[in-house]
Design an enzyme around this catalytic site. Sequence first.
Site, mmCIF file in Angstrom:
data_model
loop_
_atom_site.group_PDB
_atom_site.id
_atom_site.type_symbol
_atom_site.label_atom_id
_atom_site.label_comp_id
_atom_site.label_asym_id
_atom_site.label_seq_id
_atom_site.Cartn_x
_atom_site.Cartn_y
_atom_site.Cartn_z
ATOM 1 N N SER C 23 -3.659 10.330 -4.212
ATOM 2 C CA SER C 23 -2.300 10.794 -3.949
ATOM 3 C C SER C 23 -1.283 10.146 -4.884
ATOM 4 C CB SER C 23 -1.940 10.447 -2.505
ATOM 5 O OG SER C 23 -0.625 10.844 -2.234
ATOM 6 N N CYS C 135 3.262 2.564 3.704
ATOM 7 C CA CYS C 135 4.687 2.619 3.378
ATOM 8 C C CYS C 135 5.427 1.554 4.184
ATOM 9 C CB CYS C 135 5.327 3.954 3.706
ATOM 10 S SG CYS C 135 4.246 5.337 3.875
HETATM 11 C C1 LIG Z 1 2.504 6.597 -9.960
HETATM 12 C C2 LIG Z 1 1.703 6.425 -8.699
HETATM 13 C C3 LIG Z 1 2.129 7.005 -7.518
HETATM 14 C C4 LIG Z 1 1.419 6.845 -6.333
HETATM 15 N N1 LIG Z 1 1.822 7.450 -5.180
HETATM 16 C C5 LIG Z 1 1.077 7.343 -4.046
HETATM 17 C C6 LIG Z 1 1.407 8.038 -2.848
HETATM 18 O O1 LIG Z 1 2.362 8.800 -2.771
HETATM 19 N N2 LIG Z 1 0.641 7.842 -1.754
HETATM 20 C C7 LIG Z 1 -0.469 7.029 -1.786
HETATM 21 O O2 LIG Z 1 -1.153 6.887 -0.772
HETATM 22 N N3 LIG Z 1 -0.829 6.387 -2.915
HETATM 23 C C8 LIG Z 1 -0.091 6.525 -4.041
HETATM 24 N N4 LIG Z 1 -0.500 5.888 -5.190
HETATM 25 C C9 LIG Z 1 -1.723 5.083 -5.168
HETATM 26 C C10 LIG Z 1 -2.935 5.889 -5.655
HETATM 27 O O3 LIG Z 1 -3.189 7.002 -4.841
HETATM 28 C C11 LIG Z 1 -4.189 5.001 -5.690
HETATM 29 O O4 LIG Z 1 -4.461 4.557 -4.373
HETATM 30 C C12 LIG Z 1 -4.023 3.788 -6.587
HETATM 31 O O5 LIG Z 1 -3.298 4.144 -7.745
HETATM 32 C C13 LIG Z 1 -5.347 3.164 -6.994
HETATM 33 O O6 LIG Z 1 -6.135 4.051 -7.738
HETATM 34 P P1 LIG Z 1 -6.177 4.023 -9.364
HETATM 35 O O7 LIG Z 1 -6.418 2.591 -9.739
HETATM 36 O O8 LIG Z 1 -7.314 4.928 -9.715
HETATM 37 O O9 LIG Z 1 -4.860 4.524 -9.843
HETATM 38 C C14 LIG Z 1 0.230 6.058 -6.363
HETATM 39 C C15 LIG Z 1 -0.209 5.484 -7.559
HETATM 40 C C16 LIG Z 1 0.503 5.660 -8.723
HETATM 41 C C17 LIG Z 1 -0.005 5.027 -9.997
#
Ligand SMILES: Cc1cc2nc3c(=O)[nH]c(=O)nc-3n(C[C@H](O)[C@H](O)[C@H](O)COP(=O)(O)O)c2cc1C
Lengths: 263, 263, 306, 306
Positions: C23, C135
């Site tokens: 997400s 959150c």
């Molecule tokens: C720019 C950005 C926005 C994000 N927005 C959300 C969000 O709205 N809701 C959520 O549960 N996680 C959010 N995340 C977290 C990601 O879903 C994920 O859990 C986290 O980035 C770890 O995965 P990754 O290392 O592959 O990015 C966000 C991450 C990034 C980088």
Amino acid sequence: MSAPSNARVLPVTILGSEPLAPGFMRTSLACPDLACQIQPGQFFNISVPGDARELLRIPMSYVGADPSQGTVEIAFRIVGNGTRRLAGLPTGTRTDLIGPLGHGWRYPEGMRRALIVGGGSGVAPVMALAGRLARMDVEFHVVQGARTSREVIYENEIRALGAARFEVTTDDGSRGTKGFPTAVVGGLVASECYDQVYACGPQPMMRGIAELCRKAGVPCMVSLETGMGCGFGACATCAIDTVNGKRGVCVDGPVFDAEEVIW
Amino acid sequence: MSAPSNARVLPVTILGSEPLAPGFMRTSLACPDLACQIQPGQFFNISVPGDARELLRIPMSYVGADPSQGTVEIAFRIVGNGTRRLAGLPTGTRTDLIGPLGHGWRYPEGMRRALIVGGGSGVAPVMALAGRLARMDVEFHVVQGARTSREVIYENEIRALGAARFEVTTDDGSRGTKGFPTAVVGGLVASECYDQVYACGPQPMMRGIAELCRKAGVPCMVSLETGMGCGFGACATCAIDTVNGKRGVCVDGPVFDAEEVIW
Amino acid sequence: MSKVNMAVDLGGIPMKNPVNTASGTFGFGKQFENMMDVSALGAVTGKGCSAQPWPGNPQPRMHEVTSGMLNSVGLMNPGVRGMVEKYGDYLEALSGKTSVICQVAGHSVQEYVDALALYDELTPWAAGFELNISCPNVSKGGAAMGSTPEGASEVVRECRQVTNRPLVVKLAPTRVPEIASAVQEAGADAISLINTIPAMAIDVDTRRSYLSRPTAGLSGPAIHPIAVRMAWEACNAVTIPVCGIGGIMTGRDAAEFILVGCTAVSVGMASMVEPAASIRVLRELEQWAQSQGVSDISELRGAFLC
Amino acid sequence: MSKVNMAVDLGGIPMKNPVNTASGTFGFGKQFENMMDVSALGAVTGKGCSAQPWPGNPQPRMHEVTSGMLNSVGLMNPGVRGMVEKYGDYLEALSGKTSVICQVAGHSVQEYVDALALYDELTPWAAGFELNISCPNVSKGGAAMGSTPEGASEVVRECRQVTNRPLVVKLAPTRVPEIASAVQEAGADAISLINTIPAMAIDVDTRRSYLSRPTAGLSGPAIHPIAVRMAWEACNAVTIPVCGIGGIMTGRDAAEFILVGCTAVSVGMASMVEPAASIRVLRELEQWAQSQGVSDISELRGAFLC
Ligand SMILES: Cc1cc2nc3c(=O)[nH]c(=O)nc-3n(C[C@H](O)[C@H](O)[C@H](O)COP(=O)(O)O)c2cc1C
Ligand SMILES: Cc1cc2nc3c(=O)[nH]c(=O)nc-3n(C[C@H](O)[C@H](O)[C@H](O)COP(=O)(O)OP(=O)(O)OC[C@H]3O[C@@H](n4cnc5c(N)ncnc54)[C@H](O)[C@@H]3O)c2cc1C
Ligand SMILES: Cc1cc2nc3c(=O)[nH]c(=O)nc-3n(C[C@H](O)[C@H](O)[C@H](O)COP(=O)(O)OP(=O)(O)OC[C@H]3O[C@@H](n4cnc5c(N)ncnc54)[C@H](O)[C@@H]3O)c2cc1C
Ligand SMILES: Cc1cc2nc3c(=O)[nH]c(=O)nc-3n(C[C@H](O)[C@H](O)[C@H](O)COP(=O)(O)O)c2cc1C
Ligand code: FES
Ligand code: FES
């Protein structure tokens, strides 16, 4: 673990690389301070540029050193990211290494005949040893274990150094005796009168040779490999079990008496 | 945010770079698919190899494109690691970019005279605009703000494109009017009858020009900059406050009507 | 090599393969349409939405760090209604080809319930919902709702009353085993983790944060080994399926999550820099499964040897 | 630029500058003698020792990961007595030029107390002791001793009785604000953090951990933004001095810890790959302090603007 005596961070320049066998490289380094100090069985820990995510250095033995030219030759198998980058460094690349590190091979007094066993990339650390024995006028035999005939390396160099006997084993039987070096070492240690056996290669090979030597009553030294965080005794990531408790491969080794190692 | 229509991951080759001014580079890229599509004010997000720890791409506007040659020229200031690496990429380096991205400059119907204001590296995104206005036979004046005289860039090109007026301001007074572009834009928007003002440069400059235009009743467009995680509407890291709520600089901009932006 | 059955079931959400999107890093799918075949994924999870639109945090909202990035988007979203207006048609069509998961954001139990009720009404095409319980909780002093077992289970218990569709609960990277058990107990159908790890980056010249707030969330390859460990803890703590998230760049990274017991994985930051990363991860994951000589990916789930 | 006074006081441990070494990454100092001027550091912290020697974990004990490494050395050490026999003379001489901090390891409250009592007797030259309360607690079911406020304060309270010299308590990267307060309450003179973050790396070909245990500790630049955040939390939770640790490669990295309120910093993994890294960090930190126009580094402590 005892502190290293003369290890330093030394600048090094890549002079050139060429394939030695499929997946095997030989690389020549300019590093005068290392060339005039390093002893057979010692190693150094080189920083391989090109991927800033990978911080750790790579431990490397050497095949030969030319103090007058200030050069050191290494031979290595490409097994992962670091060795792949090392193989690809263009001539002229400057980097640094920490060395010399560890304790090298030891030479029992009055040694007259020795057996050297190298398996796979373990051939590299025994090349410098062969050179030393030749200069010491010790008769030496060499057994080299390779996966297949094309991976037999440094054959000419070994013969040129004057190996009195040179045996090859290959896993696939494509050259010499089929099997691991242990397949011929048993017979050799039984029939030839070695004062010392030196071995470097995969752990199971060294364990097997150590066992054969123990049975035959011939002293055996092995050069061990572990992952290394630092290479100079700072981190304890390289410690192994010995009859004298945990010992650090980087500073107490990499050369150990086979009898000391708990396999 | 609306989805981009024609953005793709496109292969690109570095054709060459040269310094434009101290700390400023111009680089020519071969990217036929981009060259024939990109419009003034649009940008692309380029992957700059050389440091595997840095994953994010760098957003870049373009100065000019030659669809027949398949080339695109960019100009950028070296401000951090990414732009430093970009400046150092050797000719022939292959990488990729995502583009074209964003919405470009818009041209009000019946426009006859426009003012273009570029400050610092903001000159790059208005160069393509100047070329377009020249081809549209719109009379245009250019104000360029630089820190010092040596940083005035693309002067010959701007004159060659037929700028009817070319004013320079420098922060240190070493050329033209001392001060920021706002120092001359106030007088120009009051005395000349512009149908449109276009501005790109540091945020305070754009805010100042927007204010001057608002007072003078002249429409103004600005091209904004924020950090960008993706460049194509996936991550919301680039959103800014506007009178229409949060909007994404990457897909709703980077060009906005100045009146829309909450500064 | 023979084909491997890649289909999995994430707590009632059918996935034709284990690859989902994290997400907030994948927009609402539509943004990727020109650059990859979105419908080839096992599921698509969109940005978290709340009952009312949220503006999120001021600029700057991101900063790059070693092998990762910090973001403080602050859950900006157009509200469930706004999202459905803008992306509903697209997502409805997509839902014929892959599972669409809608994420629920909230600052208080009531806000989660309100958003989920709206979703339940307006998104009949959603295969399931993900509750983002990390959150900040405005009604409890700003700490994340999901940072205690009590807070987490309260949200899940109340949300469980609102919909019959599958509920995935996304955990913060803190007290994982306790909170995982608590949300299973409270009625979650699946768990996903990890969300970003709170972190800081300071411009030491100006002495200020590189972001508009002092702390922000770290994602990317830097957190991957930590995320795998936390996923392992979650898998050991619960019997419901787990979706592993954190620093996935390759099929091998995804495979680690499967081996520690995850049913699915989500690709996050990788999609931002390489839009089709999730498709590449899927292909590489399938190749790995083939190389392991299995006929069904589920044979590799939890197959970590220790 | 004029000289900046770099001297600080870490809870009674005088440091001529804020740069310390992270336990376990700097041997006992002597290993670095040929490669840098060890005595130029503000303090030197050695590997943690227990009353009895410990063998630590089997091979493999380390694995490199993106921008960091995992280790499972398992607190191997020669025991306080063994350490003093081997390094006592060296450290005693060193203690005339810089503060030597001896680290205490243990699996139970009694083991900490025993080790500290031995140290107190055998190391009159030690400027202070660091309690590593993040090792596995065998007497309490394998959870880290320092992972709950209760466990942490019990160790510190008992150790407080054993010595009058300064006690630094090294925290695990978990529940930092609570545990920091608890150990201050229990009598700690200073806090250091973070220890490595539990993490995993799996060879997906063999399905086994790259290490001899399923989990290991992550250190290096990957954890730096997380460590700064946790140090900030600790500084906000306590009034005693804090030593910041985690992924310091440059003076700027160290400066972030000072800005969030740390009195000192420790260089860890960097010293393993660049032996004189700590000296470079010190030089860069001093240059930064000069560039900030202060006459004393303490003017920058906690000077983060937010
Ligand atoms: C720019 C950005 C926005 C994000 N927005 C959300 C969000 O709205 N809701 C959520 O549960 N996680 C959010 N995340 C977290 C990601 O879903 C994920 O859990 C986290 O980035 C770890 O995965 P990754 O290392 O592959 O990015 C966000 C991450 C990034 C980088
Ligand atoms: C004292 C000493 C001396 C040495 N001397 C020599 C020498 O002279 N010549 C020589 O060839 N080597 C030598 N070595 C070994 C050499 O240091 C290692 O081969 C090298 O460090 C490997 O680094 P790498 O980054 O290429 O591999 P890494 O990526 O660190 O991999 C290490 C091991 O893990 C395995 N591996 C890596 N990635 C994966 C993956 N994705 N999946 C599954 N397995 C994987 C590899 O098979 C490899 O064996 C020596 C080692 C020591 C300790
Ligand atoms: C739509 C768009 C179009 C653009 N077009 C252009 C263009 O045509 N030409 C152009 O020159 N630029 C352009 N930019 C800006 C360009 O993208 C940035 O300059 C670039 O991304 C910076 O990347 P970097 O890695 O070099 O700097 P980063 O390291 O990412 O730094 C970003 C900013 O942080 C500051 N910074 C970095 N490191 C430090 C530090 N250690 N301490 C303190 N401050 C630091 C720098 O001053 C810099 O301004 C554009 C941006 C956008 C959004
Ligand atoms: C090989 C290794 C061994 C370590 N041994 C110890 C130890 O004995 N006691 C301890 O408190 N921390 C130990 N640590 C943790 C470090 O002291 C430090 O807290 C951690 O590595 C984070 O700092 P860094 O990222 O700068 O390495 C060890 C770390 C490494 C890499
Ligand atoms: S590698 Fe041997 S102690 Fe670090
Ligand atoms: S950069 Fe604009 S949404 Fe990602």
